[in-house]
Design a protein around this motif. Structure first.
Motif, PDB file in Angstrom:
ATOM      1  N   VAL A 188       0.870  -1.198   0.000  1.00  0.00           N
ATOM      2  CA  VAL A 188       0.000   0.000   0.000  1.00  0.00           C
ATOM      3  C   VAL A 188       0.895   1.232   0.000  1.00  0.00           C
ATOM      4  O   VAL A 188       1.920   1.286   0.675  1.00  0.00           O
ATOM      5  N   SER A 189       0.531   2.202  -0.800  1.00  0.00           N
ATOM      6  CA  SER A 189       1.324   3.431  -0.893  1.00  0.00           C
ATOM      7  C   SER A 189       0.399   4.625  -1.079  1.00  0.00           C
ATOM      8  O   SER A 189      -0.788   4.477  -1.426  1.00  0.00           O
ATOM      9  N   ASN A 190       0.975   5.795  -0.879  1.00  0.00           N
ATOM     10  CA  ASN A 190       0.207   7.050  -1.005  1.00  0.00           C
ATOM     11  C   ASN A 190       1.114   8.094  -1.623  1.00  0.00           C
ATOM     12  O   ASN A 190       2.211   8.333  -1.132  1.00  0.00           O
ATOM     13  N   ALA A 191       0.659   8.705  -2.717  1.00  0.00           N
ATOM     14  CA  ALA A 191       1.480   9.682  -3.434  1.00  0.00           C
ATOM     15  C   ALA A 191       1.342  11.081  -2.815  1.00  0.00           C
ATOM     16  O   ALA A 191       1.027  12.058  -3.494  1.00  0.00           O
ATOM     17  N   GLU A 192       1.551  11.147  -1.514  1.00  0.00           N
ATOM     18  CA  GLU A 192       1.467  12.433  -0.820  1.00  0.00           C
ATOM     19  C   GLU A 192       2.634  12.546   0.146  1.00  0.00           C
ATOM     20  O   GLU A 192       3.153  11.544   0.637  1.00  0.00           O
ATOM     21  N   ASP A 193       3.034  13.777   0.423  1.00  0.00           N
ATOM     22  CA  ASP A 193       4.078  13.978   1.426  1.00  0.00           C
ATOM     23  C   ASP A 193       3.566  13.573   2.791  1.00  0.00           C
ATOM     24  O   ASP A 193       2.363  13.544   3.062  1.00  0.00           O
ATOM     25  N   TYR A 194       4.520  13.242   3.660  1.00  0.00           N
ATOM     26  CA  TYR A 194       4.227  12.871   5.046  1.00  0.00           C
ATOM     27  C   TYR A 194       3.214  11.715   5.095  1.00  0.00           C
ATOM     28  O   TYR A 194       2.100  11.848   5.584  1.00  0.00           O
ATOM     29  N   ASN A 195       3.695  10.590   4.557  1.00  0.00           N
ATOM     30  CA  ASN A 195       2.884   9.380   4.532  1.00  0.00           C
ATOM     31  C   ASN A 195       3.836   8.179   4.662  1.00  0.00           C
ATOM     32  O   ASN A 195       5.008   8.355   5.007  1.00  0.00           O
ATOM     33  N   TYR A 196       3.345   7.023   4.332  1.00  0.00           N
ATOM     34  CA  TYR A 196       4.220   5.831   4.391  1.00  0.00           C
ATOM     35  C   TYR A 196       3.776   4.816   3.345  1.00  0.00           C
ATOM     36  O   TYR A 196       2.617   4.793   2.942  1.00  0.00           O
ATOM     37  N   TRP A 197       4.751   4.023   2.925  1.00  0.00           N
ATOM     38  CA  TRP A 197       4.488   2.888   2.056  1.00  0.00           C
ATOM     39  C   TRP A 197       4.779   1.619   2.853  1.00  0.00           C
ATOM     40  O   TRP A 197       5.769   1.541   3.587  1.00  0.00           O
ATOM     41  N   MET A 198       3.917   0.611   2.685  1.00  0.00           N
ATOM     42  CA  MET A 198       4.080  -0.617   3.496  1.00  0.00           C
ATOM     43  C   MET A 198       3.748  -1.855   2.662  1.00  0.00           C
ATOM     44  O   MET A 198       2.835  -1.826   1.840  1.00  0.00           O
ATOM     45  N   THR A 199       4.522  -2.932   2.921  1.00  0.00           N
ATOM     46  CA  THR A 199       4.246  -4.243   2.312  1.00  0.00           C
ATOM     47  C   THR A 199       4.011  -5.244   3.432  1.00  0.00           C
ATOM     48  O   THR A 199       4.798  -5.337   4.377  1.00  0.00           O
ATOM     49  N   PHE A 200       2.924  -5.989   3.344  1.00  0.00           N
ATOM     50  CA  PHE A 200       2.635  -7.042   4.334  1.00  0.00           C
ATOM     51  C   PHE A 200       2.120  -8.267   3.596  1.00  0.00           C
ATOM     52  O   PHE A 200       1.624  -8.171   2.464  1.00  0.00           O
ATOM     53  N   SER A 201       2.259  -9.425   4.219  1.00  0.00           N
ATOM     54  CA  SER A 201       1.886 -10.690   3.547  1.00  0.00           C
ATOM     55  C   SER A 201       1.235 -11.657   4.528  1.00  0.00           C
ATOM     56  O   SER A 201       1.438 -11.583   5.740  1.00  0.00           O
ATOM     57  N   LEU A 202       0.475 -12.571   3.927  1.00  0.00           N
ATOM     58  CA  LEU A 202      -0.189 -13.629   4.691  1.00  0.00           C
ATOM     59  C   LEU A 202       0.197 -14.969   4.092  1.00  0.00           C
ATOM     60  O   LEU A 202       0.106 -15.165   2.876  1.00  0.00           O
ATOM     61  N   HIS A 203       0.666 -15.894   4.934  1.00  0.00           N
ATOM     62  CA  HIS A 203       0.969 -17.269   4.536  1.00  0.00           C
ATOM     63  C   HIS A 203       0.079 -18.225   5.314  1.00  0.00           C
ATOM     64  O   HIS A 203      -0.265 -17.947   6.480  1.00  0.00           O
ATOM     65  N   ALA A 204      -0.276 -19.334   4.714  1.00  0.00           N
ATOM     66  CA  ALA A 204      -1.066 -20.367   5.400  1.00  0.00           C
ATOM     67  C   ALA A 204      -0.623 -21.732   4.892  1.00  0.00           C
ATOM     68  O   ALA A 204      -0.392 -21.918   3.689  1.00  0.00           O
ATOM     69  N   ASP A 205      -0.515 -22.676   5.820  1.00  0.00           N
ATOM     70  CA  ASP A 205      -0.043 -24.009   5.433  1.00  0.00           C
ATOM     71  C   ASP A 205      -0.332 -25.008   6.535  1.00  0.00           C
ATOM     72  O   ASP A 205      -0.627 -24.625   7.680  1.00  0.00           O
ATOM     73  N   HIS A 206      -0.222 -26.290   6.183  1.00  0.00           N
ATOM     74  CA  HIS A 206      -0.322 -27.367   7.171  1.00  0.00           C
ATOM     75  C   HIS A 206       1.033 -27.572   7.836  1.00  0.00           C
ATOM     76  O   HIS A 206       2.076 -27.260   7.262  1.00  0.00           O
TER      77      HIS A 206
END
Length: 476
Positions: A188-206
């Motif tokens: 997720v990102s935002n093209a504005e000053d004073y913001n943040y960009w972040m990457t997160f993930s979900l894994h699932a398994d037996h």
């Protein structure tokens, strides 16, 4: 010949390794494909449910409020710290991130969400998940991006138990995040000053993913093992048959060479004797002819013996022996006495040692005599002793007569014993190359014994001698 055999072995081994490698490679690729496709339906269901619940959120439902509180609430302070230097910025940033990660773990709603997904779609209970933040970049004035967190370079304040190969653990108990079990990876990102960009993930398994994939692969794996077994078996049988054919060809070649030599000797003698008989000076004296005719007679008989020996080998398997009862000791004494007459000009003798009681045996006299004479001939030929001794013993053990023929000859090497009864086989031993023969004597002996329904065993020590034991069934 050794080089050729070694070359064939090398080529066969390389070919076998290549075939097995191809089968293993195909099996491994099939496993990888199954592993990548494993849980495809489950992954799709979980991803759809997860992305719908965080459509206007981040990490987990309610996560954006926690993240904004820490990052957006401290964005200007973090910019000021950044301007003051890297150490000040790192210290300030780590305090914010540490608090934010702790708050996210405490406010994690993914446990309940994942439980609802498993119940709704009837997924396995042992299915586990891992929720991580992988990357954070702060956006300062004029869209200046500054790395705040990277999974590849985690800050020291994060405990080892919370660090994973993809990022910092926010929730879940899964310990093996893999590309194959990744449900979603969102930036997720935002093209504005004073913001943040972040990457997160979900894994699932037996918990036991590999074993489950192996179970799915079991038919393919068993088929691959069966194919490898077939390939190895075919190679083994083919190679063994090739060795047998090679050995047979070599023995036949040796036989041709031996029989050529054996036949040429009496033929040459007959030819020479015949030419002498055509000489006028010899014909003038009648007494000169008789020795020549004797020579021709002896050599003719030798030729006949050689032909008979070869013909007997080719017909023995199909013949039915005509057996008659004989007193064994009496027959042995007759054979040995006649043979000793032949040995009278040599420094050799055959002795007989028998048990006290008479032994009645049903046998074919011609084959029995030929069998013993072959054993005697070998015992004398393959013997460099000053005095050549051959001893014949009889013994009675329960319902078996043991007829033993022993000598003080050269002996047979252990590795050769199993081959000496093969047709045309003549073992090559130092000191024995000059000994003539067709390689049929012991083969003939063995066929005689087998055709009688008897059994043969051999014991031998090099430079000491050999003992052939014939086991004859006996009815009391």
């Amino acid at each position: 010949m050794r080089y050729s055999l070694k070359t064939h072995k090398g080529v066969s081994l390389v070919g076998l390794i290549l075939l097995v490698s191809v089968v293993c490679y195909l099996t491994f690729n099939t496993f990888k494909l199954r592993d990548e496709q494993y849980q495809a339906v489950e992954k799709t269901l979980i991803n759809e449910h997860y992305t719908q619940r965080i459509r206007n959120d981040k990490v987990f439902p309610g996560g954006v409020a926690i993240i904004d509180r820490y990052l957006m609430g401290n964005i200007h302070a973090l910019e000021t710290a950044y301007q003051r230097g890297s150490e000040v910025f790192a210290s300030q940033k780590n305090l914010v991130l540490d608090s934010m990660f702790q708050a996210l773990r405490e406010g994690n709603t993914m446990d309940s969400l994942f439980a609802v997904v498993k119940t709704e779609y009837q997924l396995d209970e042992d299915l586990e998940y891992l929720l991580t933040i992988n990357n954070i970049q702060l956006v300062f004035k004029n869209m200046m991006l500054v790395n705040a967190y990277q999974a590849a370079n985690p800050p020291s304040f994060i405990a080892d138990s919370l660090n994973t190969s993809v990022g910092v653990r926010i929730g879940g108990n899964l310990n093996t995040p893999l590309p194959q079990n990744e449900i979603s990876n969102i930036t997720v990102s935002n093209a504005e000053d004073y913001n943040y960009w972040m990457t997160f993930s979900l894994h699932a398994d037996h918990r036991n993913r590999t074993w489950r994939v192996m179970k799915l692969m079991m038919p393919t794996l068993l088929l691959a093992l069966f194919a490898i077994g077939c390939v190895v078996s075919i190679y083994y049988v083919t190679y063994r048959n090739w060795l047998r054919q090679k050995k047979l060809a070599e023995m036949k070649s040796d036989f041709v060479n031996s029989i050529t030599h054996e036949f040429n000797t009496p033929l040459s003698t007959i030819i020479v004797a015949n030419k002498n008989m055509q000489n006028d000076h010899i014909l003038a004296n009648a007494e000169n002819i008789k020795p020549l005719t004797k020579i021709i007679e002896r050599q003719s008989l030798r030729l006949q013996k050689l032909f008979d020996q070869v013909m007997d080998i080719t017909t023995m398997d199909d013949s039915t022996l005509q057996k008659e009862p004989y007193e064994l000791h009496q027959l042995l004494n007759e054979i040995i006495n006649d043979y000793n007459v032949k040995l009278s000009v040599q420094n050799a003798a055959v002795t007989l040692h028998t048990v006290a009681q008479p032994l009645q045996v049903e046998l074919n006299k011609f084959f029995f005599m030929t069998m013993l004479l072959n054993l005697f001939d070998n015992a004398i030929k393959y013997n460099h002793s000053e005095y050549k001794q051959v001893a014949v013993h009889t013994a009675l053990s329960e319902n078996t007569i043991k007829l033993k023929v022993s000598d003080n000859g050269m002996g047979i090497p252990g590795r050769e014993i199993e081959h000496v009864f093969e047709k045309f086989y003549r073992f090559q031993k130092q000191g024995a190359q000059h000994i003539s023969g067709l390689g049929l004597g012991l083969y003939y002996t063995y066929q005689c014994i087998k055709s009688h329904g008897w059994r043969l065993s051999v014991e031998s020590r090099e430079q000491v001698g050999s003992q052939f034991t014939i086991h004859i069934p006996h009815k009391s």
